[in-house]
Design an enzyme around this catalytic site. Structure first.
Site, PDB file in Angstrom:
ATOM      1  N   LYS A 144       0.804  -1.222   0.000  1.00 46.88           N
ATOM      2  CA  LYS A 144       0.000   0.000   0.000  1.00 46.88           C
ATOM      3  C   LYS A 144       0.838   1.274   0.000  1.00 46.88           C
ATOM      4  O   LYS A 144       0.377   2.319  -0.463  1.00 46.88           O
ATOM      5  CB  LYS A 144      -0.988  -0.041   1.166  1.00 46.88           C
ATOM      6  CG  LYS A 144      -2.007  -1.162   0.962  1.00 46.88           C
ATOM      7  CD  LYS A 144      -2.770  -1.472   2.203  1.00 46.88           C
ATOM      8  CE  LYS A 144      -4.091  -0.768   2.189  1.00 46.88           C
ATOM      9  NZ  LYS A 144      -4.883  -1.107   3.388  1.00 46.88           N
ATOM     10  N   ARG A 153      -8.343  -7.020  -8.603  1.00 45.27           N
ATOM     11  CA  ARG A 153      -9.131  -8.242  -8.783  1.00 45.27           C
ATOM     12  C   ARG A 153     -10.603  -7.870  -8.932  1.00 45.27           C
ATOM     13  O   ARG A 153     -10.957  -6.717  -8.746  1.00 45.27           O
ATOM     14  CB  ARG A 153      -8.985  -9.118  -7.534  1.00 45.27           C
ATOM     15  CG  ARG A 153      -9.359  -8.335  -6.282  1.00 45.27           C
ATOM     16  CD  ARG A 153      -9.489  -9.177  -5.039  1.00 45.27           C
ATOM     17  NE  ARG A 153      -9.353  -8.399  -3.831  1.00 45.27           N
ATOM     18  CZ  ARG A 153     -10.293  -7.663  -3.266  1.00 45.27           C
ATOM     19  NH1 ARG A 153     -11.492  -7.609  -3.806  1.00 45.27           N
ATOM     20  NH2 ARG A 153     -10.065  -6.969  -2.165  1.00 45.27           N
ATOM     21  N   VAL A 190     -16.142  -8.286  -4.408  1.00 46.88           N
ATOM     22  CA  VAL A 190     -17.420  -8.849  -3.944  1.00 46.88           C
ATOM     23  C   VAL A 190     -18.586  -8.031  -4.511  1.00 46.88           C
ATOM     24  O   VAL A 190     -19.575  -8.575  -5.002  1.00 46.88           O
ATOM     25  CB  VAL A 190     -17.478  -8.838  -2.395  1.00 46.88           C
ATOM     26  CG1 VAL A 190     -18.838  -9.338  -1.903  1.00 46.88           C
ATOM     27  CG2 VAL A 190     -16.352  -9.662  -1.790  1.00 46.88           C
ATOM     28  N   ARG A 210     -24.829  -7.763   1.696  1.00 49.15           N
ATOM     29  CA  ARG A 210     -24.046  -8.985   1.914  1.00 49.15           C
ATOM     30  C   ARG A 210     -24.750  -9.817   2.984  1.00 49.15           C
ATOM     31  O   ARG A 210     -24.696  -9.475   4.179  1.00 49.15           O
ATOM     32  CB  ARG A 210     -22.635  -8.653   2.388  1.00 49.15           C
ATOM     33  CG  ARG A 210     -21.834  -7.887   1.360  1.00 49.15           C
ATOM     34  CD  ARG A 210     -20.369  -7.887   1.729  1.00 49.15           C
ATOM     35  NE  ARG A 210     -19.613  -6.997   0.864  1.00 49.15           N
ATOM     36  CZ  ARG A 210     -18.288  -6.987   0.799  1.00 49.15           C
ATOM     37  NH1 ARG A 210     -17.571  -7.813   1.551  1.00 49.15           N
ATOM     38  NH2 ARG A 210     -17.654  -6.146   0.012  1.00 49.15           N
TER      39      ARG A 210
HETATM   40  P1  ADP Z   1      -8.088  -2.724   3.846  1.00 46.81           P
HETATM   41  O1  ADP Z   1      -7.185  -3.012   2.699  1.00 46.81           O
HETATM   42  O2  ADP Z   1      -7.675  -3.399   5.104  1.00 46.81           O
HETATM   43  O3  ADP Z   1      -9.536  -2.909   3.506  1.00 46.81           O
HETATM   44  P2  ADP Z   1      -8.300   0.178   3.395  1.00 46.81           P
HETATM   45  O4  ADP Z   1      -7.127   1.054   3.275  1.00 46.81           O
HETATM   46  O5  ADP Z   1      -9.040  -0.166   2.135  1.00 46.81           O
HETATM   47  O6  ADP Z   1      -7.879  -1.156   4.173  1.00 46.81           O
HETATM   48  O7  ADP Z   1      -9.341   0.828   4.403  1.00 46.81           O
HETATM   49  C1  ADP Z   1     -10.519   0.139   4.800  1.00 46.81           C
HETATM   50  C2  ADP Z   1     -11.449   1.085   5.527  1.00 46.81           C
HETATM   51  O8  ADP Z   1     -10.791   1.651   6.680  1.00 46.81           O
HETATM   52  C3  ADP Z   1     -11.896   2.287   4.717  1.00 46.81           C
HETATM   53  O9  ADP Z   1     -12.999   1.999   3.884  1.00 46.81           O
HETATM   54  C4  ADP Z   1     -12.253   3.268   5.832  1.00 46.81           C
HETATM   55  O10 ADP Z   1     -13.494   2.904   6.410  1.00 46.81           O
HETATM   56  C5  ADP Z   1     -11.172   2.996   6.879  1.00 46.81           C
HETATM   57  N1  ADP Z   1     -10.017   3.902   6.659  1.00 46.81           N
HETATM   58  C6  ADP Z   1      -8.885   3.622   5.978  1.00 46.81           C
HETATM   59  N2  ADP Z   1      -8.051   4.696   5.920  1.00 46.81           N
HETATM   60  C7  ADP Z   1      -8.667   5.692   6.604  1.00 46.81           C
HETATM   61  C8  ADP Z   1      -8.340   7.078   6.888  1.00 46.81           C
HETATM   62  N3  ADP Z   1      -7.196   7.626   6.473  1.00 46.81           N
HETATM   63  N4  ADP Z   1      -9.242   7.805   7.610  1.00 46.81           N
HETATM   64  C9  ADP Z   1     -10.421   7.259   8.031  1.00 46.81           C
HETATM   65  N5  ADP Z   1     -10.773   5.969   7.786  1.00 46.81           N
HETATM   66  C10 ADP Z   1      -9.932   5.189   7.086  1.00 46.81           C
END
Ligand code: ADP
Length: 447
Positions: free
Chosen positions: A116, A291, A294, A337
């Site tokens: 990431k 990918r 869901v 879901r």
């Molecule tokens: P993962 O790969 O574990 O799913 P993500 O980076 O996609 O992690 O983040 C998943 C969720 O976590 C986001 O949809 C949001 O709800 C929360 N989140 C992630 N980064 C932030 C941020 N900088 N501020 C607030 N919430 C966050």
């Protein structure tokens, strides 16, 4: 085009891929663990191979067994679905070395987006706006504090190799930093085998908005609008909709074009999702998933485009079957879901499904591997099925969802259907007024 595709997954997505293959006239091979011998995709596939015991690491993640299954059946391509090996660059390379096509992006793109920190760097370079934060990984307390003070508290510490919403730590003030940083690093190491973490501004009231893209791998890429996945529990999506009730046409076009241009420049191949947080009219990139996701059906419902079919065709060397101008968004779609879990405690509820009656009628789609008499094994995620509803507009979609949820009958196991029956009637949901924290607050208030 391929003669035979091996589906390296289970559950509803294995069935979803199988359906796309059948419609393309491609023979299918199902693989399954001993716990999934009675699964629907196994019954419907042309051939099936048992690849090991229940534990995923011994079956669905077992690369030598999957290769052997390809060899035995003569499959010329593998569709990885989501989860398991779908974002494993090494798997894609190994298949390639054996002359088998991985139905997915180039290994280099899976790898760069899988980290990431690297993904944020790439996104920034391609002109995609990102969440303010550290330039790279953070190891020292002093460095973490400096960054936090620069961007302002609260901040969030995230694992570079993270996924599934796990291992994120919100830090509200300087005195919490040291403990949270070391906890985040050790949890990242334990969960993902990599202790690299980075820091981001913690957004207070964002929505989760993601853009679906598809590229031909040769410099053509289009976007298919966005999905709003702000209804989350423990950073995991519960309900998804398209289009987002929070965006107007200009915002949609602006972010869609930025993303499509970036994917074209990367020469991205196959389907992908660029995830953003959206707050006060601004988009902030958080990650890219390389990918099928869901929640892809909500996009299919409003575009009429079969994403898995496109994925397979592109992997087979075909052109994109449509241009950006031909992508027309029609109506509104919502996905719920339906998990085999208690709707209040979210405790998994595996077991025998004694009754399974799914709703039907215009605009109603159920993607599920469950059938009456099927036993949901305890070893995997608890997704029992997805209810997807399309309406002319959001109001019609909500009314249709309400009646579809009321028609859905499941006995023998507990499901999250009661939660959705409440949500669909909630005034905040009806107004589309919810951010990523709304559902958890609502659930806390209810208990
Ligand atoms: P993962 O790969 O574990 O799913 P993500 O980076 O996609 O992690 O983040 C998943 C969720 O976590 C986001 O949809 C949001 O709800 C929360 N989140 C992630 N980064 C932030 C941020 N900088 N501020 C607030 N919430 C966050």
């Amino acid at each position: 085009m391929f003669d035979k595709v091996l589906i390296a997954n289970r559950g509803e997505i294995a069935l979803r891929v199988l359906r796309a293959c059948k419609e393309l006239g491609i023979a299918t091979v199902a693989v399954h663990s001993t716990a999934d011998a009675e699964s629907m995709h196994v019954k419907l596939a042309d051939e099936s191979v048992c690849i090991g015991p229940p534990a995923a690491r011994d079956s669905y993640l077992n690369i030598p067994q999957l290769l052997a299954a390809c060899e035995i059946t003569g499959a010329d391509a593998v569709h990885p679905g989501y989860g398991f090996l779908s974002e494993n660059a090494r798997f894609a390379e190994i298949l390639d070395d054996h002359g088998i096509v991985f139905i997915g992006p180039k290994a280099e793109h899976i790898r760069s987006m899988g980290d990431k920190i690297e993904a944020k760097r790439t996104a920034k370079r391609l002109g995609i706006p990102v969440v303010p934060g550290s330039e790279g990984g953070v190891t020292e307390d002093s460095e973490a504090l400096r960054i936090a003070q620069e961007i302002g508290f609260p901040v969030i510490i995230k694992a570079a190799s993270g996924g599934g919403g796990k291992g994120m730590k919100v830090v509200h003030s300087a005195d919490e930093m040291s403990v949270q940083l070391s906890t985040a690093r050790s949890e990242a190491k334990a969960n993902f085998g990599d202790d690299a973490v980075y820091i981001e501004k913690y957004l207070q009231k964002p929505r989760h908005i993601e853009v679906q893209v598809i590229g031909d791998g040769r410099g053509k890429a289009v976007h298919l609008g966005e999905r709003d996945c702000s209804l989350q529990r423990r950073h995991q999506k519960v309900w998804e909709e398209a289009p987002s009730p929070a965006l107007n046409a200009e915002e949609r076009e602006r972010i869609g074009n930025i993303v499509a241009k970036a994917m074209a420049e990367m020469q991205y191949r196959g389907v992908g999702t660029i995830e953003f947080l959206y707050e006060n009219g601004e988009f902030y990139f958080i990650e890219m998933n390389t990918r099928i996701q869901v929640e892809h059906p909500v996009t299919e419902m409003i575009t009429g485009i079969d994403l898995v079919n496109e994925q397979i065709r592109i992997a087979g060397g075909a052109e994109l079957s449509f241009t950006q101008d031909e992508v027309v968004l029609r109506g509104h779609a919502i996905e719920c879901r339906v998990n085999a879990e208690n709707a209040k405690t979210f405790r998994p509820s595996p077991g025998m499904v004694s009754q399974w009656h799914v709703p039907g009628g215009l605009g109603v789609r159920v993607d599920s591997h469950v059938y009456q008499g099927y036993t949901i094994p305890p070893y995997y995620d608890s997704l029992a099925g997805k209810l997807i509803v399309l309406g002319k507009n959001r109001t019609e979609c909500l009314m249709r969802l309400r009646r579809a949820l009321d028609e859905f009958v499941v006995d023998g196991i507990e499901t999250t259907l009661p939660l959705f029956r409440q949500l669909v009637r909630n005034p905040y949901i009806q107004d589309g007024q919810y951010d990523i924290h709304w559902l958890e607050k609502q659930l806390d208030a209810d208990t």
